[in-house]
Design a protein around this motif. Structure first.
Motif, PDB file in Angstrom:
ATOM      1  N   CYS A 389     -27.695 -10.533   9.314  1.00  0.00           N
ATOM      2  CA  CYS A 389     -26.610 -11.501   9.119  1.00  0.00           C
ATOM      3  C   CYS A 389     -26.189 -12.151  10.431  1.00  0.00           C
ATOM      4  O   CYS A 389     -25.059 -12.634  10.568  1.00  0.00           O
ATOM      5  CB  CYS A 389     -25.414 -10.814   8.457  1.00  0.00           C
ATOM      6  N   ARG A 390     -27.095 -12.178  11.395  1.00  0.00           N
ATOM      7  CA  ARG A 390     -26.779 -12.750  12.700  1.00  0.00           C
ATOM      8  C   ARG A 390     -27.382 -14.140  12.902  1.00  0.00           C
ATOM      9  O   ARG A 390     -26.857 -14.934  13.679  1.00  0.00           O
ATOM     10  CB  ARG A 390     -27.290 -11.840  13.819  1.00  0.00           C
ATOM     11  N   THR A 391     -28.485 -14.424  12.235  1.00  0.00           N
ATOM     12  CA  THR A 391     -29.193 -15.665  12.548  1.00  0.00           C
ATOM     13  C   THR A 391     -29.450 -16.547  11.335  1.00  0.00           C
ATOM     14  O   THR A 391     -29.803 -17.713  11.501  1.00  0.00           O
ATOM     15  CB  THR A 391     -30.554 -15.350  13.203  1.00  0.00           C
ATOM     16  N   GLY A 392     -29.277 -16.042  10.126  1.00  0.00           N
ATOM     17  CA  GLY A 392     -29.676 -16.817   8.951  1.00  0.00           C
ATOM     18  C   GLY A 392     -28.609 -17.696   8.361  1.00  0.00           C
ATOM     19  O   GLY A 392     -28.866 -18.398   7.379  1.00  0.00           O
ATOM     20  N   GLY A 393     -27.402 -17.694   8.922  1.00  0.00           N
ATOM     21  CA  GLY A 393     -26.309 -18.465   8.348  1.00  0.00           C
ATOM     22  C   GLY A 393     -25.878 -19.623   9.232  1.00  0.00           C
ATOM     23  O   GLY A 393     -26.364 -19.805  10.353  1.00  0.00           O
ATOM     24  N   GLU A 394     -24.917 -20.403   8.712  1.00  0.00           N
ATOM     25  CA  GLU A 394     -24.391 -21.554   9.438  1.00  0.00           C
ATOM     26  C   GLU A 394     -23.338 -21.141  10.464  1.00  0.00           C
ATOM     27  O   GLU A 394     -23.048 -21.874  11.398  1.00  0.00           O
ATOM     28  CB  GLU A 394     -23.779 -22.541   8.442  1.00  0.00           C
ATOM     29  N   GLY A 395     -22.751 -19.952  10.277  1.00  0.00           N
ATOM     30  CA  GLY A 395     -21.707 -19.485  11.162  1.00  0.00           C
ATOM     31  C   GLY A 395     -20.850 -18.463  10.467  1.00  0.00           C
ATOM     32  O   GLY A 395     -21.239 -17.887   9.440  1.00  0.00           O
ATOM     33  N   TYR A 396     -19.647 -18.212  11.023  1.00  0.00           N
ATOM     34  CA  TYR A 396     -18.754 -17.177  10.515  1.00  0.00           C
ATOM     35  C   TYR A 396     -17.361 -17.763  10.303  1.00  0.00           C
ATOM     36  O   TYR A 396     -16.847 -18.484  11.162  1.00  0.00           O
ATOM     37  CB  TYR A 396     -18.686 -16.002  11.494  1.00  0.00           C
ATOM     38  N   PHE A 397     -16.778 -17.428   9.166  1.00  0.00           N
ATOM     39  CA  PHE A 397     -15.430 -17.884   8.835  1.00  0.00           C
ATOM     40  C   PHE A 397     -14.578 -16.655   8.576  1.00  0.00           C
ATOM     41  O   PHE A 397     -14.887 -15.847   7.701  1.00  0.00           O
ATOM     42  CB  PHE A 397     -15.457 -18.781   7.591  1.00  0.00           C
ATOM     43  N   ILE A 398     -13.515 -16.484   9.372  1.00  0.00           N
ATOM     44  CA  ILE A 398     -12.631 -15.334   9.214  1.00  0.00           C
ATOM     45  C   ILE A 398     -11.460 -15.765   8.340  1.00  0.00           C
ATOM     46  O   ILE A 398     -10.789 -16.758   8.645  1.00  0.00           O
ATOM     47  CB  ILE A 398     -12.171 -14.782  10.579  1.00  0.00           C
ATOM     48  N   THR A 399     -11.241 -15.087   7.221  1.00  0.00           N
ATOM     49  CA  THR A 399     -10.278 -15.540   6.237  1.00  0.00           C
ATOM     50  C   THR A 399      -9.173 -14.527   5.992  1.00  0.00           C
ATOM     51  O   THR A 399      -9.373 -13.306   6.152  1.00  0.00           O
ATOM     52  CB  THR A 399     -10.978 -15.855   4.898  1.00  0.00           C
ATOM     53  N   SER A 400      -8.012 -15.035   5.608  1.00  0.00           N
ATOM     54  CA  SER A 400      -6.919 -14.173   5.163  1.00  0.00           C
ATOM     55  C   SER A 400      -6.973 -13.984   3.665  1.00  0.00           C
ATOM     56  O   SER A 400      -6.207 -13.182   3.118  1.00  0.00           O
ATOM     57  CB  SER A 400      -5.574 -14.792   5.559  1.00  0.00           C
ATOM     58  N   GLY A 401      -7.876 -14.691   2.979  1.00  0.00           N
ATOM     59  CA  GLY A 401      -8.033 -14.522   1.537  1.00  0.00           C
ATOM     60  C   GLY A 401      -8.218 -15.840   0.827  1.00  0.00           C
ATOM     61  O   GLY A 401      -8.243 -16.920   1.434  1.00  0.00           O
ATOM     62  N   VAL A 402      -8.384 -15.739  -0.489  1.00  0.00           N
ATOM     63  CA  VAL A 402      -8.571 -16.922  -1.329  1.00  0.00           C
ATOM     64  C   VAL A 402      -7.244 -17.634  -1.522  1.00  0.00           C
ATOM     65  O   VAL A 402      -6.217 -16.992  -1.755  1.00  0.00           O
ATOM     66  CB  VAL A 402      -9.170 -16.514  -2.695  1.00  0.00           C
ATOM     67  N   VAL A 403      -7.245 -18.945  -1.428  1.00  0.00           N
ATOM     68  CA  VAL A 403      -6.042 -19.735  -1.677  1.00  0.00           C
ATOM     69  C   VAL A 403      -6.258 -20.600  -2.907  1.00  0.00           C
ATOM     70  O   VAL A 403      -7.380 -20.934  -3.267  1.00  0.00           O
ATOM     71  CB  VAL A 403      -5.690 -20.625  -0.454  1.00  0.00           C
ATOM     72  N   GLY A 404      -5.186 -20.921  -3.559  1.00  0.00           N
ATOM     73  CA  GLY A 404      -5.249 -21.825  -4.696  1.00  0.00           C
ATOM     74  C   GLY A 404      -5.495 -21.173  -6.032  1.00  0.00           C
ATOM     75  O   GLY A 404      -5.486 -21.823  -7.075  1.00  0.00           O
TER      76      GLY A 404
END
Length: 405
Positions: A389-404
């Motif tokens: 999971c270090r090279t195959g993605g577009e990047g990393y998004f750190i979330t506080s949770g689902v909104v909406g």
């Protein structure tokens, strides 16, 4: 407010994380903890229960930085209840530096009266005074010695609170029935009881209160998995009548991946905001199937970035990610305790630390948080990021949770 949820009125930085309703689970007869664990496990030690001291108060909150570190500061009530003095008449270390600071543009709104020393050492002096206008309890300014001269280091407006032990005085935690994990669902059997002899209020707006579970192997006494390091959502005031009880959500998320079907465990729940520990209870696992994907998690203390992202929940290179809004899927770092479980014949379900369903694999979700570089994602992720999971993605998004919702 959701059933079994209790909010604690703390002056903390506000944020919003919308989560689905707490799901109940099966209940069975009253548990009897194993004899070995009942004698070996010390709930007060496990939960680091603080001593009760009626003569102090907390200034600031867990985000305060004015006291030389991050977090609140205990100050004797006799210091805070004293009338204080005018800055112009103060004597002692850094008093002249305080007057110079108050005459500067940085302190144009600072009070001139009511000053007192709340912390001192040979290298640091911290002063406080009630600000004009009542918009906060205290104006706090810290000075440090640099090259033999006192210089203002930091100023913060903070509120005064009770300590956790004071807030939890006369309250206790009890277990009802055995807590059962079955097909990724569990019902909390943890209760908060009011023995104060008077009604109790959680206070106005604050974080949702839940029991953080420490799970132990009854034979070895070793902790299974870990206790999830996450705060609850934002809620409103809750009242508890004298002699009344209230069921609290139970945070099992940090231990879920280590639980085995058909096993029984000893469990201790902590409510750190009230300085409380439960007795040793019993956790029974019936059917329990975790999805094979890794859910990247981090310790969540309530601070959240405000960017938005999202997409379709997918498993990419073995880790949970979102896809559809970028060339490659984006890996997501979730608050500690989020897990991916199987429930009946559904697609794997993402749940929060207390077992509430967040989304199914394949659902479109909107996330609040922010993008982080691999270096920061690696240091934040509990257990580190798997190689795949270090090279195959577009990047990393750190979330506080689902909104909406």
């Amino acid at each position: 407010m959701i059933a079994g949820a209790l909010s604690l009125g703390l002056a903390l930085a506000s944020f919003t994380v919308l989560r689905n309703a707490f799901e109940g689970g099966p209940e069975t007869p009253t548990p009897v903890p194993s004899d070995a664990a009942a004698t070996a496990l010390d709930p007060a030690t496990i939960c680091d229960v603080p001593a009760f001291d009626p003569d102090v108060a907390l200034l600031g909150d867990e985000f305060s930085s004015v006291f030389g570190g991050t977090g609140p500061r205990e100050v004797p009530l006799e210091v805070l209840e004293a009338p204080g003095t005018s800055a112009s008449t103060m004597v002692g270390p850094a008093s002249e530096a305080l007057r110079s600071y108050l005459a500067s543009p940085d302190a144009v709104n600072a009070p001139s009266e009511g000053w007192r020393v709340i912390a001192e050492s040979s290298e640091e002096m911290t002063f406080a005074a009630p600000p004009d206008g009542g918009y906060s309890n205290w104006w706090v300014t810290r000075f440090t010695k640099n090259g033999g001269a006192w210089r203002p280091r930091e100023t913060e407006l903070v509120d005064q609170h009770q300590t956790p032990a004071q807030r939890g005085r006369g309250l206790s935690l009890t277990w009802g029935e055995t807590t059962v994990v079955d097909d990724g669902v569990w019902g909390s059997t943890l209760h908060l009881k009011n023995d104060r002899g008077a009604s109790w209020s959680s206070g106005e707006d604050g974080y949702e209160l839940w029991g953080v579970a420490h799970v132990f192997d009854p034979e070895s006494g070793e902790e299974v998995g870990h206790a999830a390091r996450s705060v609850g959502g934002w809620g409103g005031e809750t009242m508890l009548a004298s002699g009344g009880t209230l069921r609290l959500p139970l945070s099992l998320g940090g231990a879920l991946t280590a639980l085995g079907s058909g096993h029984e465990y000893d469990v201790v729940a902590c409510v750190h905001e009230l300085g409380l520990a439960s007795p040793v209870g019993l956790l029974r696992v019936a059917e329990h199937s975790m999805a094979s994907a890794r859910v990247l998690t981090y310790p969540f203390d309530g601070i959240s970035m405000e960017a938005l992202s999202g997409g379709r929940l997918v498993i990419h290179d073995g880790c949970l990610a979102v896809a559809g809004r970028s060339a490659r899927p984006i890996y997501v770092l979730w608050p500690d305790g989020y897990s991916l479980v199987y429930r009946l014949d559904e697609q794997p379900v993402l749940i929060d630390p207390v077992g509430r369903r967040v989304a199914r694999l394949g659902d479109e979700v909107q996330l609040g948080g922010g993008f982080v570089e691999l270096e920061h994602a690696e240091s934040a992720t509990i257990g580190g990021i798997p190689a795949g999971c270090r090279t195959g993605g577009e990047g990393y998004f750190i979330t506080s949770g689902v909104v909406g919702g």
